[in-house]
Design an enzyme around this catalytic site. Structure first.
Site, PDB file in Angstrom:
ATOM      1  N   ASP A 162       5.984   5.097   9.671  1.00 18.95           N
ATOM      2  CA  ASP A 162       5.728   6.272   8.840  1.00 18.95           C
ATOM      3  C   ASP A 162       6.965   6.462   7.959  1.00 18.95           C
ATOM      4  OD1 ASP A 162       4.752   8.532   7.618  1.00 18.95           O
ATOM      5  OD2 ASP A 162       4.131   9.529   9.458  1.00 18.95           O
TER       6      ASP A 162
HETATM    7  C1  BGC Z   1       2.969  11.056   6.454  1.00 22.19           C
HETATM    8  C2  BGC Z   1       2.038   9.871   6.345  1.00 22.19           C
HETATM    9  C3  BGC Z   1       1.927   9.445   4.907  1.00 22.19           C
HETATM   10  C4  BGC Z   1       3.303   9.144   4.372  1.00 22.19           C
HETATM   11  C5  BGC Z   1       3.304   8.697   2.933  1.00 22.19           C
HETATM   12  C6  BGC Z   1       4.283  10.798   5.773  1.00 22.19           C
HETATM   13  O1  BGC Z   1       5.046  11.950   5.722  1.00 22.19           O
HETATM   14  O2  BGC Z   1       3.169  11.387   7.808  1.00 22.19           O
HETATM   15  O3  BGC Z   1       0.770  10.209   6.853  1.00 22.19           O
HETATM   16  O4  BGC Z   1       1.079   8.347   4.796  1.00 22.19           O
HETATM   17  O5  BGC Z   1       4.094  10.317   4.473  1.00 22.19           O
HETATM   18  O6  BGC Z   1       2.953   9.735   2.091  1.00 22.19           O
END
Ligand code: BGC
Length: 828
Positions: free
Chosen positions: A258
């Site tokens: 993530d």
């Molecule tokens: C989120 C993800 C997301 C990523 C990119 C993160 O903060 O938890 O779900 O895909 O950001 O935007």
């Protein structure tokens, strides 16, 4: 035939789950692919080039997407663009805003999940994306968790069936799907650090099945979660990333972290985390680690091979393939159909819904989200559609001539410009000298020049002591991480609009379409507070900025206006909402912004009151028995208004079912104890074990407000003729469903399984074991067979799935608490 004989499982799923040979984790793409020799390609890459494929970078030609990985052009390895997300493609351009995934979950329809996925898959490819950062399939464990709207409910079997369908839809269009967030990432507060303490059986039975189903459906990538699981970061967890994902499930794709969830280089890579996102703070050091002998190059090769194998599988290595044209019309059609199918009729006393002609001749509509649509939730799942009608407009359009539909806000989210009498201000531009200003109110024809920059500083003084909603409203701000249109009070930034993923702006625009951000603050009469408003505009769009407030007096007036309008009308509709978003959980389960008193006042004024909910998850409804009808529309996407009006007027009937339990009281939740949520000293103890969601309410005999699986219809159904037989290691459950009302309708027949009399481990009184969504004409009766997979008869013990044999009860019904048929079976 039923809509599908067994729509919860494809034939292939059934074969697999019923214990037949494991299906290889590959889905043949539908397009012609020119394959390359990945191993030969790998041999031609330098170590630096390999490492560059294992972390994100800055996109020289960004389309506003979340991630970018530069390719290796000299070898034909393309750059990758990775975009969110769960309800549509999140880039700078407009995209189809589908209903929130919780609405998809309410359909109990894997075929609709596939369609949902196909819309995003095609559009993602059309918009220049290669990888989608979706679907999210974390189980809803905490009813007020910020991202509940983005995921697929509280039941692992339901989530597994839907996530598999969605992935097939996305990848069938050539976009690589990323299932997230692996694993046990079930709430937002302290998500980056929280340590989830969860036992192995609970992980296997509740939190992992949907991820396993994603792998079986051939998902190309997995996103490792922020949190720790039993003391180890999920993004460097050897048991999760290698032991389970690769060794047991034979996942052939790659794992990315993530965003900013990588905490090391060699340990994370060795654990099985292949790609650091969004940049390379840690993984940039991999080449040095190899050079110094700390890390074998073969570990780097393994990770790079996983990425290349997927690029090859999707035809991205052999010179790429043409991108489709966008299909906004098809997207809109699917968005409406899913919004209709996911709507859940929670209550309908005196058959108030659908509204009749007489109601439409004198209808009062209350609530800000009736006039400004709440299309979707916030954070990385937010999608900006080209347009979205308001429910009020859709109702008036569909009701047509002869109708009289009046509106009042009831809850004022917008307020009025803070008057000059409360402000002492000076306004300046960069390099210019400050000038006195009376107010900050530059909208419409009074907008400021595109691309200009302004600061207002001074004081704000309230005329009376009370709680004021201070709002900064704007449009045309330059996109920025912190928000380019901001409000600071007493040195604290309390409002920020124009931020890339929302700042603290509301998901509900003002009536004039401005972004609306801010906070409620206590102001003392006559006490001057330092205030600053700053705004920087983007080129090409006039800059609009307004400093507004909702005074305590205005709040009361709005409530009185709503009640007065409702009194004497033939019927009243109240639109109520919450605003789910990433990064924070809701502070409470109650409706925000003082909505409960407004619903109560309208219901007291009009005995024929219906409530339309636009929430992403459960809310408390102290007024539930005081209103005739409650229609849950969730965050219904760009076509939500049209779908809402169609259902309210009876052009279609609601057939969705709750994928989450709605508790009657906050203290009834499975996670009501602080050690369970939000955790104590950084540890969240998943001590409720497998008793998540409805399993908890059933095990403890707690009456929910609305149970899992609940959802009424404009017609009625009768169940009969249950027979259960052994089939392919599991059970085949057959019964009939008849529509005994006067309208066509959809029923989701649900099969639940009880535990053996002396369960070997604590088991839920009933667990969903299969379901079938059936559409029936008036008077029509269908035979339905639902396959219960072997896995539903098993529990996890001592490192393997074990049959829970003995006498077990099969229940069939319309919800987890409306069970119409039962039969005992002996499982051996
Ligand atoms: C989120 C993800 C997301 C990523 C990119 C993160 O903060 O938890 O779900 O895909 O950001 O935007």
């Amino acid at each position: 035939m039923a809509e599908a004989l067994n729509p919860s499982l494809t034939r292939r799923d059934a074969a697999r789950l019923l214990g037949a040979a494991a299906v290889a984790a590959a889905v043949a793409p539908q397009w012609a692919v020119r394959h390359v020799n990945v191993d030969a390609l790998l041999r031609r890459l330098t170590l630096e080039e390999k490492v560059s494929l294992l972390h994100g970078g800055t996109d020289p030609a960004s389309k506003g997407q979340a991630g970018y990985v530069p390719g290796v052009p000299r070898l034909g390895i393309p750059e990758l663009r990775l975009a969110d997300g769960p309800a549509g493609v999140r880039v700078t351009a407009n995209a189809t805003a589908l209903p929130a995934p919780v609405a998809l979950a309410s359909t109990f329809a894997p075929d609709l999940a596939r369609r949902f996925g196909a819309v995003i898959g095609r559009e993602g490819r059309a918009l220049g994306m290669d990888v989608l950062l979706s679907p999210m399939t974390n189980i809803v464990r905490v009813p007020q968790a910020g991202r509940n709207f983005e995921t697929l409910g509280e039941d692992p079997l339901l989530a597994a069936a839907l996530v598999a369908g969605e992935i097939r839809g996305i990848q069938g269009e050539g976009l690589i799907a990323t299932v997230k967030h692996y694993a046990a990432n079930n709430f937002e507060n302290a998500r980056q650090t929280i340590d989830v303490k969860v036992d192995e059986r609970t992980l296997r039975e509740i939190y992992l099945p949907a991820f396993e189903a994603a792998v079986r459906a051939g998902v190309g990538a997995v996103m490792a979660a922020y949190n720790h699981v039993n003391g180890v970061y999920a993004a460097e967890h050897p048991q999760l990333l290698t032991g389970i994902l690769r060794d047991e499930w034979h996942f052939g794709g790659w794992v990315m972290s993530d965003w900013f969830a990588t905490h090391s280089a060699a340990p994370a890579l060795t654990a099985g985390m292949d790609m650091e996102m969004p940049f390379g703070a840690n993984y940039r050091g991999l080449a040095a680690a190899v050079a110094s002998g700390q890390l074998a190059e073969s570990v780097v090769d393994t990770a790079v091979r996983r990425v290349l194998v997927q690029l090859d599988r999707f035809g991205l290595l052999g010179g790429g393939r043409p991108r489709p044209a966008p299909d906004p019309v098809g997207g809109a059609r699917a968005a409406k159909e899913i919004a209709l199918a996911g709507a859940v009729l929670l209550r309908n006393e005196r058959d108030l819904l659908p509204l009749g002609r007489a109601d439409l001749a004198d209808l009062v509509v209350i609530g800000p989200t009736a006039a400004s649509p709440l299309v979707g939730g916030g954070g990385s799942a937010r999608v900006i559609p080209a347009s979205a009608e308001s429910p009020l407009t859709a109702l008036r359009r569909q009701a047509g001539p002869g109708s009289r539909i009046r509106w009042a806000t009831g809850v004022d989210l917008e307020g009025v410009p803070v008057p000059a009498s409360a402000l002492v201000l000076r306004r300046s531009r960069p390099g210019g000298s400050p000038q006195a200003a009376a107010q900050v109110d530059h909208t419409g024809a009074d907008a400021l020049p595109a691309g200009s920059s302004w600061t207002w500083t001074g004081t704000l003084t309230a005329p009376a002591t009370g709680d004021y909603d201070l709002r900064i409203q704007g449009a045309g701000g330059v996109p920025s991480f912190n928000g380019s249109i901001s409000l600071t009070l007493d040195g604290v930034r309390i409002g920020s609009a124009g931020a890339l993923i929302g700042g603290n702006s509301s998901l509900i625009a003002t009536s004039g379409g401005l972004t609306n951000a801010g906070a409620t603050v206590r102001l003392e009469a006559g006490v001057a507070k330092p205030v600053t408003v700053a705004a920087t505009g983007v080129a090409g769009t006039p800059l609009q900025v307004r400093l507004a407030w909702v005074t305590p007096q205005r709040r009361q007036e709005a409530l009185r206006e709503a009640a007065a309008l409702a009194k004497g009308a033939r019927a009243a509709l109240v639109f109520a909402f919450n605003e789910g978003t990433e990064g924070a959980d809701r502070a409470a389960l109650t409706l925000p912004n003082g909505q409960d008193p407004v619903v109560e006042a309208v219901a007291a004024a009009n005995a024929r009151t219906a409530v339309v909910l636009n929430t992403g998850d459960p809310v408390l409804m102290p007024w539930a028995r005081g209103v005739c009808s409650i229609l849950q529309m969730w965050y219904p996407g760009q076509e939500g208004a049209d779908a809402t009006a169609t259902l309210l007027l009876g052009g279609a009937g609601p057939g969705g079912k709750l994928p989450v339990t709605f508790p009657r009281r906050a203290e009834d939740m499975p996670t009501a104890r602080p050690e369970r949520y939000p955790g104590v000293d950084g540890v969240a103890d998943y001590g409720e074990g497998v008793l998540v969601g409805y399993r908890h309410y059933d095990a403890h005999g707690i009456e929910p407000l609305f149970p899992f699986g609940h959802g009424l219809s404009y017609t009625r159904f009768r169940f009969g003729g249950l027979s259960v037989r052994a089939a392919a290691g599991g059970l085949a459950v057959s019964f009939t469903v008849a529509n005994i009302g006067r309208r066509a309708g959809v029923e989701v027949a649900q099969v639940y399984l009880g535990p053996p009399p002396s369960p070997p481990v604590p088991m839920a009184p009933r667990a969903l074991a299969g379901f079938a969504r059936v559409r029936l004409s008036p008077g029509e009766r269908r035979s339905v067979t639902v396959m219960v997979p072997l896995r539903s008869l098993q529990y996890w013990s001592d490192g393997r799935w074990t049959l829970a044999g003995g006498r077990r009860t099969v229940h069939v019904g319309s919800s987890s608490r409306d069970l119409r048929l039962r039969q005992e079976v002996t499982i051996r």
